[in-house]
Write a protein that holds these residues in place. Sequence first.
Motif, PDB file in Angstrom:
ATOM      1  N   MET A 297       0.844  -1.189   0.000  1.00 40.54           N
ATOM      2  CA  MET A 297       0.000   0.000   0.000  1.00 40.54           C
ATOM      3  C   MET A 297       0.882   1.242   0.000  1.00 40.54           C
ATOM      4  O   MET A 297       1.750   1.378   0.863  1.00 40.54           O
ATOM      5  CB  MET A 297      -0.912  -0.013   1.232  1.00 40.54           C
ATOM      6  CG  MET A 297      -1.878  -1.187   1.266  1.00 40.54           C
ATOM      7  SD  MET A 297      -2.622  -1.467   2.907  1.00 40.54           S
ATOM      8  CE  MET A 297      -1.263  -2.284   3.763  1.00 40.54           C
ATOM      9  N   ALA A 298       0.664   2.129  -0.959  1.00 43.82           N
ATOM     10  CA  ALA A 298       1.481   3.337  -1.093  1.00 43.82           C
ATOM     11  C   ALA A 298       0.735   4.545  -0.546  1.00 43.82           C
ATOM     12  O   ALA A 298      -0.412   4.801  -0.925  1.00 43.82           O
ATOM     13  CB  ALA A 298       1.843   3.564  -2.559  1.00 43.82           C
ATOM     14  N   VAL A 299       1.381   5.282   0.324  1.00 47.94           N
ATOM     15  CA  VAL A 299       0.821   6.503   0.891  1.00 47.94           C
ATOM     16  C   VAL A 299       1.688   7.674   0.411  1.00 47.94           C
ATOM     17  O   VAL A 299       2.894   7.705   0.657  1.00 47.94           O
ATOM     18  CB  VAL A 299       0.808   6.448   2.432  1.00 47.94           C
ATOM     19  CG1 VAL A 299       0.259   7.749   3.005  1.00 47.94           C
ATOM     20  CG2 VAL A 299      -0.017   5.257   2.911  1.00 47.94           C
ATOM     21  N   GLY A 300       1.067   8.615  -0.284  1.00 44.29           N
ATOM     22  CA  GLY A 300       1.805   9.764  -0.783  1.00 44.29           C
ATOM     23  C   GLY A 300       2.770   9.431  -1.896  1.00 44.29           C
ATOM     24  O   GLY A 300       3.785  10.115  -2.078  1.00 44.29           O
ATOM     25  N   GLY A 301       2.486   8.407  -2.672  1.00 39.24           N
ATOM     26  CA  GLY A 301       3.371   7.994  -3.751  1.00 39.24           C
ATOM     27  C   GLY A 301       3.176   8.810  -5.014  1.00 39.24           C
ATOM     28  O   GLY A 301       2.403   9.776  -5.058  1.00 39.24           O
ATOM     29  N   ASN A 302       3.878   8.386  -6.062  1.00 36.12           N
ATOM     30  CA  ASN A 302       3.743   9.037  -7.364  1.00 36.12           C
ATOM     31  C   ASN A 302       2.387   8.712  -7.976  1.00 36.12           C
ATOM     32  O   ASN A 302       1.865   7.605  -7.780  1.00 36.12           O
ATOM     33  CB  ASN A 302       4.853   8.568  -8.307  1.00 36.12           C
ATOM     34  CG  ASN A 302       6.225   9.004  -7.834  1.00 36.12           C
ATOM     35  OD1 ASN A 302       6.408  10.145  -7.437  1.00 36.12           O
ATOM     36  ND2 ASN A 302       7.186   8.091  -7.869  1.00 36.12           N
ATOM     37  N   PRO A 303       1.805   9.630  -8.734  1.00 44.07           N
ATOM     38  CA  PRO A 303       0.541   9.325  -9.427  1.00 44.07           C
ATOM     39  C   PRO A 303       0.742   8.174 -10.408  1.00 44.07           C
ATOM     40  O   PRO A 303       1.730   8.138 -11.146  1.00 44.07           O
ATOM     41  CB  PRO A 303       0.213  10.628 -10.163  1.00 44.07           C
ATOM     42  CG  PRO A 303       1.008  11.681  -9.476  1.00 44.07           C
ATOM     43  CD  PRO A 303       2.250  11.013  -8.982  1.00 44.07           C
ATOM     44  N   VAL A 304      -0.166   7.231 -10.400  1.00 42.49           N
ATOM     45  CA  VAL A 304      -0.100   6.086 -11.306  1.00 42.49           C
ATOM     46  C   VAL A 304      -1.507   5.770 -11.807  1.00 42.49           C
ATOM     47  O   VAL A 304      -2.504   6.139 -11.192  1.00 42.49           O
ATOM     48  CB  VAL A 304       0.482   4.823 -10.615  1.00 42.49           C
ATOM     49  CG1 VAL A 304       1.953   4.974 -10.327  1.00 42.49           C
ATOM     50  CG2 VAL A 304      -0.298   4.491  -9.344  1.00 42.49           C
TER      51      VAL A 304
ATOM     52  N   LEU B  34       5.356  -2.730  -5.690  1.00 41.80           N
ATOM     53  CA  LEU B  34       5.585  -1.354  -5.260  1.00 41.80           C
ATOM     54  C   LEU B  34       5.736  -0.418  -6.460  1.00 41.80           C
ATOM     55  O   LEU B  34       5.228   0.710  -6.451  1.00 41.80           O
ATOM     56  CB  LEU B  34       6.831  -1.285  -4.376  1.00 41.80           C
ATOM     57  CG  LEU B  34       6.688  -1.916  -2.981  1.00 41.80           C
ATOM     58  CD1 LEU B  34       8.048  -2.078  -2.323  1.00 41.80           C
ATOM     59  CD2 LEU B  34       5.761  -1.086  -2.096  1.00 41.80           C
ATOM     60  N   ASP B  35       6.402  -0.879  -7.494  1.00 45.54           N
ATOM     61  CA  ASP B  35       6.529  -0.068  -8.712  1.00 45.54           C
ATOM     62  C   ASP B  35       5.156   0.240  -9.314  1.00 45.54           C
ATOM     63  O   ASP B  35       4.904   1.354  -9.788  1.00 45.54           O
ATOM     64  CB  ASP B  35       7.387  -0.793  -9.750  1.00 45.54           C
ATOM     65  CG  ASP B  35       8.860  -0.823  -9.376  1.00 45.54           C
ATOM     66  OD1 ASP B  35       9.283  -0.013  -8.532  1.00 45.54           O
ATOM     67  OD2 ASP B  35       9.589  -1.678  -9.927  1.00 45.54           O
ATOM     68  N   LEU B  36       4.280  -0.753  -9.297  1.00 44.23           N
ATOM     69  CA  LEU B  36       2.965  -0.596  -9.924  1.00 44.23           C
ATOM     70  C   LEU B  36       2.100   0.440  -9.219  1.00 44.23           C
ATOM     71  O   LEU B  36       1.198   1.015  -9.834  1.00 44.23           O
ATOM     72  CB  LEU B  36       2.227  -1.942  -9.941  1.00 44.23           C
ATOM     73  CG  LEU B  36       2.819  -3.046 -10.824  1.00 44.23           C
ATOM     74  CD1 LEU B  36       2.080  -4.357 -10.595  1.00 44.23           C
ATOM     75  CD2 LEU B  36       2.772  -2.654 -12.292  1.00 44.23           C
TER      76      LEU B  36
END
Length: 460
Positions: free
Chosen positions: A263-270, A372-374
């Motif tokens: 789970m990504a918090v504050g990540g890059n827009p994807v 995580l990349d996705l």
Amino acid sequence: MTSGNIAVIDIGKTNAKLALVRRSDQSEISVITRPNAALPGPPYPHFDVEGHWQFILDGLASFHTEHGVAAITITTHGAAGALIAKDGSLAAPILDYEHTGPDDLAGEYNAIRPPFAETGSPRLSMGLNLGAQLHWQFMNDPSLRERVFHIVTYPQFWAHRLSGVLATDVTSLGCHTDLWNPFQHQFSSLPQTLGIAEKIAPPRKPGDVLGTITSEVARRTGLCVETPVFCGIHDSNASLLSHLVTRKPPFSVVSTGTWVIAMAVGGNPVTLDPALDTLVNVNAFGDAVPSARFMGGREHDLALGGPAVQAKASDMLEVLSNCSMLLPAVVSETGPFAGHQTHWVGGEPPKGSGQRSAAVGFYLALVTSHCLDLIGHRGPVIIEGPFARNAAYLKMLGVAASSPVVPTESSTGTSQGAALLVAPNEAQQHQIPALTVADKQLNDAFLRYATEWNSSLIKD
């Protein structure tokens, strides 16, 4: 405000647990477990809720006698719901989501389910979409719809048995059910389509107090009848909660167990791709969280094919030197590599060896890094659950993801996260310092291995 010890009902797909967590420091005083083996039916494979219920009551009684219990909260796996009859009993057994029955009506269900853009739910096999379960159950038992008066998500099934209060929670509804719109914070169009909009219990925040235990539960366990019951939370979101209240973004949390959920918090827009098993989870505050997943715990056990042996540094070096690697997917029905057939390249280490454990740990780390990349990961990666004690996994993930990897100390991070529902402002970080591969030569060896693993995927 509740003080004292918090009992946490923690139902994972592999094991059911009851943990007692000390509120003052979120330490686990006691943890007991039982296997979560599905019963074969009739009418279909289903969860042993009565066995779990006796286990829970006995455990609560024991915990209260030995330490005292001041509050109860719940966390469970997703993809499960309970159909409640007029008298409060189950109108039908709780379907095991790994049953393939719903696949028989896949075409019909696909025609009515909302699009990914509305729900953030990928279309999954078996009963992994709760909406598909409900559709299949109603179609296979024409009288069931009339027998069902209420529908609750799985944590709230246990909350209902404890307190008599009906509810759903936003994290469980937001766990690829097709029933929730995480962007509008409301039910999707599917409940109306299925004709169950008036039957689904109202959504609540996981930290809401639903009520107090019933007099029967108090009599059976010895707990005070005023003991509060909290609404409950989906397990990977329980793992996420403590970090949401103690960390500033960006960061990612990887919850490990039968499922590995990144789970990504504050990540890059994807742009999430449902075909790769990426999805939108809903956190304890009702917010959408880009996520990806695979059945890492099950893959770990299947790939080892025998006893788990702790990989030593020499084992890791040998695997790195031989470039012995496992390619995905060990469980080919789910995850970002669904449909791929697993195989070894560079030689298969013997089962029961440290080299085998090292190679499997590397494999799981590389799939996690891909997840995580996705989802646009940035910042440190916090590891919750059993993989936090897997050195091969942690070291490879740090190199592959080019990020600090921070394992947590808890053996049941989901339980401690669920305990925080009682007092989220008192969260404390229980973490081991971030792991790094300090030796440059060794770091380069890990990096070469990761590069070759990714190249092998392209060749396949």
